[in-house]
Design a protein around this motif. Sequence first.
Motif, mmCIF file in Angstrom:
data_model
loop_
_atom_site.group_PDB
_atom_site.id
_atom_site.type_symbol
_atom_site.label_atom_id
_atom_site.label_comp_id
_atom_site.label_asym_id
_atom_site.label_seq_id
_atom_site.Cartn_x
_atom_site.Cartn_y
_atom_site.Cartn_z
ATOM 1 N N SER A 183 0.715 -1.091 -0.080
ATOM 2 C CA SER A 183 -0.088 0.091 0.413
ATOM 3 C C SER A 183 0.932 1.053 -0.122
ATOM 4 O O SER A 183 0.126 2.212 0.361
ATOM 5 N N ALA A 184 2.356 0.707 0.463
ATOM 6 C CA ALA A 184 3.039 2.277 0.122
ATOM 7 C C ALA A 184 2.452 3.702 -1.481
ATOM 8 O O ALA A 184 2.806 2.118 -2.010
ATOM 9 N N PRO A 185 3.298 4.249 -1.562
ATOM 10 C CA PRO A 185 2.622 5.118 -2.482
ATOM 11 C C PRO A 185 3.834 4.703 -3.522
ATOM 12 O O PRO A 185 5.117 4.363 -2.683
ATOM 13 N N GLU A 186 3.323 4.676 -4.850
ATOM 14 C CA GLU A 186 3.721 4.041 -5.351
ATOM 15 C C GLU A 186 5.825 5.697 -5.939
ATOM 16 O O GLU A 186 6.355 5.350 -6.505
ATOM 17 N N ASP A 187 4.607 6.219 -5.868
ATOM 18 C CA ASP A 187 6.217 7.154 -6.110
ATOM 19 C C ASP A 187 6.666 7.763 -5.126
ATOM 20 O O ASP A 187 7.344 8.245 -4.902
ATOM 21 N N THR A 188 7.127 7.413 -3.602
ATOM 22 C CA THR A 188 7.725 6.829 -2.472
ATOM 23 C C THR A 188 9.153 6.988 -2.463
ATOM 24 O O THR A 188 9.512 5.836 -3.647
ATOM 25 N N LYS A 189 10.163 7.682 -2.647
ATOM 26 C CA LYS A 189 11.058 7.869 -2.049
ATOM 27 C C LYS A 189 12.311 7.715 -1.426
ATOM 28 O O LYS A 189 14.134 7.377 -1.756
ATOM 29 N N PHE A 190 11.879 8.229 -0.191
ATOM 30 C CA PHE A 190 12.774 8.761 0.993
ATOM 31 C C PHE A 190 13.850 9.184 0.953
ATOM 32 O O PHE A 190 15.169 9.576 0.963
ATOM 33 N N ASP A 191 13.524 10.720 -0.033
ATOM 34 C CA ASP A 191 14.689 10.808 -0.357
ATOM 35 C C ASP A 191 14.468 12.449 0.655
ATOM 36 O O ASP A 191 15.610 13.335 0.397
ATOM 37 N N SER A 192 14.005 12.880 1.297
ATOM 38 C CA SER A 192 13.940 14.065 2.019
ATOM 39 C C SER A 192 12.587 13.696 3.264
ATOM 40 O O SER A 192 12.084 12.489 2.531
ATOM 41 N N ASP A 194 10.321 15.887 3.892
ATOM 42 C CA ASP A 194 9.276 16.110 3.699
ATOM 43 C C ASP A 194 8.165 15.003 2.475
ATOM 44 O O ASP A 194 7.154 14.811 2.877
ATOM 45 N N ASP A 195 9.075 14.354 1.793
ATOM 46 C CA ASP A 195 8.635 12.851 1.873
ATOM 47 C C ASP A 195 8.075 12.022 2.291
ATOM 48 O O ASP A 195 7.152 11.240 2.727
ATOM 49 N N ILE A 196 8.766 11.195 3.567
ATOM 50 C CA ILE A 196 7.853 10.444 4.645
ATOM 51 C C ILE A 196 7.257 11.677 5.713
ATOM 52 O O ILE A 196 6.057 10.865 5.782
ATOM 53 N N ASN A 197 6.853 12.834 5.726
ATOM 54 C CA ASN A 197 5.702 13.400 6.438
ATOM 55 C C ASN A 197 4.224 14.226 5.443
ATOM 56 O O ASN A 197 3.705 14.166 6.250
ATOM 57 N N ARG A 198 4.741 13.660 3.948
ATOM 58 C CA ARG A 198 3.341 13.941 3.769
ATOM 59 C C ARG A 198 2.406 12.967 3.449
ATOM 60 O O ARG A 198 2.257 11.574 4.351
ATOM 61 N N ASP A 199 1.339 13.706 4.270
ATOM 62 C CA ASP A 199 0.014 12.763 4.634
ATOM 63 C C ASP A 199 -0.753 12.256 3.224
ATOM 64 O O ASP A 199 -0.945 12.875 2.253
ATOM 65 N N VAL A 200 -0.141 10.372 3.465
ATOM 66 C CA VAL A 200 -0.639 10.144 2.654
ATOM 67 C C VAL A 200 -2.624 9.100 2.430
ATOM 68 O O VAL A 200 -2.071 8.181 1.238
ATOM 69 N N GLY A 201 -2.779 9.084 3.657
ATOM 70 C CA GLY A 201 -3.688 8.632 4.483
ATOM 71 C C GLY A 201 -2.919 7.791 4.854
ATOM 72 O O GLY A 201 -2.239 7.412 4.903
ATOM 73 N N ALA A 202 -4.212 7.065 5.582
ATOM 74 C CA ALA A 202 -3.599 5.398 6.602
ATOM 75 C C ALA A 202 -3.207 4.465 6.899
ATOM 76 O O ALA A 202 -2.417 4.232 6.753
ATOM 77 N N ASN A 203 -4.153 4.234 5.806
ATOM 78 C CA ASN A 203 -3.754 2.434 4.710
ATOM 79 C C ASN A 203 -2.073 2.710 4.202
ATOM 80 O O ASN A 203 -0.884 1.747 4.371
ATOM 81 N N ALA A 204 -1.888 3.977 3.272
ATOM 82 C CA ALA A 204 -0.317 4.276 2.713
ATOM 83 C C ALA A 204 0.697 4.871 3.737
ATOM 84 O O ALA A 204 1.917 3.967 3.534
ATOM 85 N N TYR A 206 0.852 3.495 6.957
ATOM 86 C CA TYR A 206 1.351 2.370 7.497
ATOM 87 C C TYR A 206 2.589 1.593 6.579
ATOM 88 O O TYR A 206 3.137 0.688 7.261
ATOM 89 N N GLY A 207 1.609 1.340 5.613
ATOM 90 C CA GLY A 207 1.853 1.157 4.452
ATOM 91 C C GLY A 207 3.471 1.229 3.890
ATOM 92 O O GLY A 207 4.339 0.100 3.851
ATOM 93 N N ARG A 208 3.504 2.592 4.286
ATOM 94 C CA ARG A 208 5.436 3.137 3.885
ATOM 95 C C ARG A 208 5.952 2.788 5.078
ATOM 96 O O ARG A 208 7.452 2.618 4.467
ATOM 97 N N SER A 209 5.710 2.946 6.169
ATOM 98 C CA SER A 209 6.484 2.305 7.446
ATOM 99 C C SER A 209 7.174 0.623 7.074
ATOM 100 O O SER A 209 7.951 0.217 7.383
ATOM 101 N N LYS A 210 5.948 -0.161 6.172
ATOM 102 C CA LYS A 210 5.824 -1.651 6.538
ATOM 103 C C LYS A 210 7.064 -1.941 5.849
ATOM 104 O O LYS A 210 8.147 -2.554 5.141
ATOM 105 N N LEU A 211 6.780 -0.918 4.455
ATOM 106 C CA LEU A 211 8.247 -0.909 3.644
ATOM 107 C C LEU A 211 8.869 -1.030 3.516
ATOM 108 O O LEU A 211 10.434 -1.380 3.125
ATOM 109 N N ALA A 212 9.463 0.139 4.678
ATOM 110 C CA ALA A 212 10.997 0.131 5.486
ATOM 111 C C ALA A 212 11.153 -0.925 5.863
ATOM 112 O O ALA A 212 12.865 -0.875 5.983
#
Length: 335
Positions: A183-192, A194-204, A206-212
């Motif tokens: 569920s992590a956003p397809e445009d996740t870059k982990f480059d700033s 600002d990127d990880i602070n983007r409000d992408v919604g509850a599911n995404a 969570y998914g972004r942190s699990k991708l990490a």
Amino acid sequence: METIKNTLAQNFGGNLSKLGTNQFSLDDCPHLTGKVGVVTGGTRGIGYGVAYTFLKHNISKLYLISVNEEVAERAKKSIASELGEEVASRIRWIKCDLSDWNHIKSVAESIANDTDRLDILVNNSGRGVMTPERTSYGVDRHMAVNHIGHVVLTSQLLPLLKKTAEKGNVVRISNQASTSHNSAPEDTKFDSLDDINRDVGANAQYGRSKLANILYARYFDRNVTQKGHPNLLMNATHPGVVSTKQSKTDIHEPFPIAGYAVSTLLEPFKKSNFEGAIPTVFAATTTTAGGQYICPPATPEKGSELAQSDKLADNLMELTRKVVSEKTPGIEVAI
């Protein structure tokens, strides 16, 4: 057909778990006599299932890190009742909020001063599917707790982990990931930040942190295990759909009405916390390889395209080091 069977085994409990390609049960956990472990979030849910299993299989000392003392006391009493007072006495509970990286450093120092070895580190605790929120450091709470807090803990314990491995012991670290990493956003870059602070919604979020969590395991394998520390293994796991506080209560915070589909309708099909603990116990006691994403019961999977990207893993860890050094000067992310 095999893919369908594995999907059912990975996500749901009961007899469906027996459909998986690679079988493993909690009874297959080896004896842990003489070994020392750390489990974050080890006083409830999946973490409790992991901790109970380690203690049942005779681990010599077990540090449980969590935030709620009342829950910790209940967990210890339950273990004493079922496994005996002597077994419960092996528990060392430490209060720590994983969003407080300075405190994590102190916790790691206290553990290192209390034991001369560390064989198992289970990075299990986490924020579930909830609305976006920032910590006092100004960092998205999902990333701050689920990923960065565990990186800080692992980094601070790394000298002890390496010391144990260098004596010929296989030392294992397990990160609690999830199939929700898809569920992590397809445009996740982990480059700033600002990127990880983007409000992408509850599911995404969570998914972004699990991708990490998965990327960190693969980064660690490339940069630690394969570069001189073959006895030090880190993997990530997916527990399945498990009946825990996250799936029964926390889900209603972002989804007051729709959350009932997860908290109530799915409840009969969910795994127990002990069933959810199976891949973590396998990763923390039995696996002989690192850098894997292990799905229930004990099946390595590739994960999403993002989860397979070395470039994204490099970006993630470079950003992690930068954020930690800027927000908490004096704390070093060693890996």
